[in-house]
Design a protein around this motif. Structure first.
Motif, PDB file in Angstrom:
ATOM      1  N   HIS A 174       0.885  -1.181  -0.149  1.00  0.00           N
ATOM      2  CA  HIS A 174      -0.128   0.144   0.042  1.00  0.00           C
ATOM      3  C   HIS A 174       0.872   1.127  -0.062  1.00  0.00           C
ATOM      4  O   HIS A 174       1.675   1.482   0.911  1.00  0.00           O
ATOM      5  CB  HIS A 174      -0.905   0.017   1.248  1.00  0.00           C
ATOM      6  N   ASP A 175       0.998   2.091  -1.083  1.00  0.00           N
ATOM      7  CA  ASP A 175       1.468   3.260  -1.165  1.00  0.00           C
ATOM      8  C   ASP A 175       0.701   4.280  -0.908  1.00  0.00           C
ATOM      9  O   ASP A 175      -0.549   4.440  -1.195  1.00  0.00           O
ATOM     10  CB  ASP A 175       1.896   3.634  -2.656  1.00  0.00           C
ATOM     11  N   TYR A 176       1.081   5.284   0.294  1.00  0.00           N
ATOM     12  CA  TYR A 176       0.426   6.531   0.387  1.00  0.00           C
ATOM     13  C   TYR A 176       1.015   7.711   0.035  1.00  0.00           C
ATOM     14  O   TYR A 176       2.296   7.700  -0.088  1.00  0.00           O
ATOM     15  CB  TYR A 176      -0.154   6.500   1.761  1.00  0.00           C
ATOM     16  N   HIS A 177       0.691   8.801  -0.243  1.00  0.00           N
ATOM     17  CA  HIS A 177       1.114  10.262  -0.749  1.00  0.00           C
ATOM     18  C   HIS A 177       0.092  11.344  -0.440  1.00  0.00           C
ATOM     19  O   HIS A 177      -0.958  11.229  -0.675  1.00  0.00           O
ATOM     20  CB  HIS A 177       1.523  10.097  -2.195  1.00  0.00           C
ATOM     21  N   ASP A 178       0.875  12.419   0.028  1.00  0.00           N
ATOM     22  CA  ASP A 178      -0.054  13.298   0.528  1.00  0.00           C
ATOM     23  C   ASP A 178      -0.588  14.159  -0.626  1.00  0.00           C
ATOM     24  O   ASP A 178      -1.801  14.898  -0.353  1.00  0.00           O
ATOM     25  CB  ASP A 178       0.862  14.379   1.280  1.00  0.00           C
ATOM     26  N   VAL A 179      -0.023  14.169  -1.873  1.00  0.00           N
ATOM     27  CA  VAL A 179      -0.569  14.876  -2.986  1.00  0.00           C
ATOM     28  C   VAL A 179      -1.156  13.831  -4.053  1.00  0.00           C
ATOM     29  O   VAL A 179      -1.639  14.477  -5.129  1.00  0.00           O
ATOM     30  CB  VAL A 179       0.408  15.957  -3.491  1.00  0.00           C
ATOM     31  N   GLN A 180      -1.018  12.775  -4.263  1.00  0.00           N
ATOM     32  CA  GLN A 180      -1.315  11.685  -5.206  1.00  0.00           C
ATOM     33  C   GLN A 180      -2.207  10.797  -4.612  1.00  0.00           C
ATOM     34  O   GLN A 180      -2.147  10.349  -3.273  1.00  0.00           O
ATOM     35  CB  GLN A 180      -0.069  11.173  -5.818  1.00  0.00           C
ATOM     36  N   PRO A 181      -2.833   9.926  -5.283  1.00  0.00           N
ATOM     37  CA  PRO A 181      -3.971   8.826  -4.940  1.00  0.00           C
ATOM     38  C   PRO A 181      -2.994   7.864  -4.162  1.00  0.00           C
ATOM     39  O   PRO A 181      -1.924   7.392  -4.662  1.00  0.00           O
ATOM     40  CB  PRO A 181      -4.919   8.668  -6.080  1.00  0.00           C
ATOM     41  N   ASP A 182      -3.775   7.203  -3.368  1.00  0.00           N
ATOM     42  CA  ASP A 182      -2.952   5.849  -2.777  1.00  0.00           C
ATOM     43  C   ASP A 182      -2.972   4.846  -3.851  1.00  0.00           C
ATOM     44  O   ASP A 182      -3.851   4.778  -4.808  1.00  0.00           O
ATOM     45  CB  ASP A 182      -3.771   5.409  -1.571  1.00  0.00           C
ATOM     46  N   VAL A 183      -2.140   3.890  -3.813  1.00  0.00           N
ATOM     47  CA  VAL A 183      -1.833   2.960  -4.727  1.00  0.00           C
ATOM     48  C   VAL A 183      -1.808   1.649  -3.984  1.00  0.00           C
ATOM     49  O   VAL A 183      -0.724   1.222  -3.017  1.00  0.00           O
ATOM     50  CB  VAL A 183      -0.414   2.953  -5.656  1.00  0.00           C
ATOM     51  N   ASP A 184      -2.530   0.413  -4.620  1.00  0.00           N
ATOM     52  CA  ASP A 184      -2.350  -0.646  -3.862  1.00  0.00           C
ATOM     53  C   ASP A 184      -1.967  -1.692  -5.048  1.00  0.00           C
ATOM     54  O   ASP A 184      -2.684  -1.654  -6.140  1.00  0.00           O
ATOM     55  CB  ASP A 184      -3.837  -1.253  -3.115  1.00  0.00           C
ATOM     56  N   GLU A 185      -1.320  -2.679  -4.854  1.00  0.00           N
ATOM     57  CA  GLU A 185      -1.052  -3.854  -5.772  1.00  0.00           C
ATOM     58  C   GLU A 185      -0.386  -5.049  -5.180  1.00  0.00           C
ATOM     59  O   GLU A 185      -0.119  -4.870  -3.981  1.00  0.00           O
ATOM     60  CB  GLU A 185       0.511  -3.190  -6.499  1.00  0.00           C
ATOM     61  N   SER A 186      -1.016  -6.092  -5.655  1.00  0.00           N
ATOM     62  CA  SER A 186      -0.811  -7.393  -4.954  1.00  0.00           C
ATOM     63  C   SER A 186      -0.465  -8.616  -6.234  1.00  0.00           C
ATOM     64  O   SER A 186      -0.595  -8.230  -7.186  1.00  0.00           O
ATOM     65  CB  SER A 186      -1.723  -7.851  -4.135  1.00  0.00           C
TER      66      SER A 186
END
Length: 203
Positions: free
Chosen positions: A124-136
């Motif tokens: 799970h990637d989180y970023h204050d100015v970009q949408p979060d990204v989930d990959e599996s």
């Protein structure tokens, strides 16, 4: 030669105090430790992301990676293991958390244990100015443990966490690291098994 009766009589408590250290020295003093089947560990890895673009070219990113793992032996040849981790650039504004669950086939060779990892990983990637990204995706890996004692091992591990096609091309997420594992034990010595039956000596 003086007779035994001429020596001062030694009390029963004094004889016990004299004999106790002798028994401790002469008796084998080894703990009977049995593995519970549960283990935990810590690992520092180098994680590598590679995206081979359909349009041509390759993007590569390398990051440090801290992992915690815990598992349970199912039998002599298999364990199940879970991992949680984060990359070293994780902060309050951006970062990455990883996770995985694996079946671990393994084989002992004395002080060495070789094992594989089969399962699934994700992040799970989180970023204050970009949408979060989930990959599996599906995962496969290989590792070896070198035991310094019955309960503690140095571990080296390679894991292909994700290998799949995405919108832009082919994506691969790998990690290779080194760490420690601790295998929990129970003391199965006679005293520990019967401590409730043995009365304490009170003075």
């Amino acid at each position: 030669m003086a007779s035994l009766s001429s020596y001062p009589k030694v009390s029963r408590w004094a004889r016990s105090l004299i004999a106790l250290p002798l028994l401790m020295v002469l008796s084998p003093a080894k703990a009977e430790l049995e593995l519970t089947g549960w283990y935990g560990g810590f690992m520092y890895s180098d994680s590598s992301e590679e995206l081979k673009l359909d349009s041509g070219g390759t993007r590569t990113v390398n990051k440090g990676h801290l992992k915690l793992k815990a598992g349970k032996k199912l039998n002599e040849y298999f364990s199940v293991e879970g991992q949680l981790g984060m990359t070293t650039n994780t902060g309050d504004k951006r970062g990455r958390f990883t996770y995985g669950l694996y079946l671990r086939p393994e084989k002992d060779f004395g002080r060495y244990r070789v094992y594989g990892l089969l399962g699934a990983s994700g992040f799970h990637d989180y970023h204050d100015v970009q949408p979060d990204v989930d990959e599996s995706g599906a995962s496969i890996g290989l590792g070896v443990e070198v035991f310094g004692s019955k309960a503690v091992a140095l571990s080296v591990e390679y894991l292909r966490m994700i290998d799949k096609s995405v919108d832009e091309g082919d994506y691969v997420y790998d990690s290779i690291g080194i760490g420690f594992s601790y295998y929990f034990t129970d003391d199965t010595s006679y005293f520990s098994r019967n401590r409730d039956k043995i009365k304490s000596i009170r003075y």
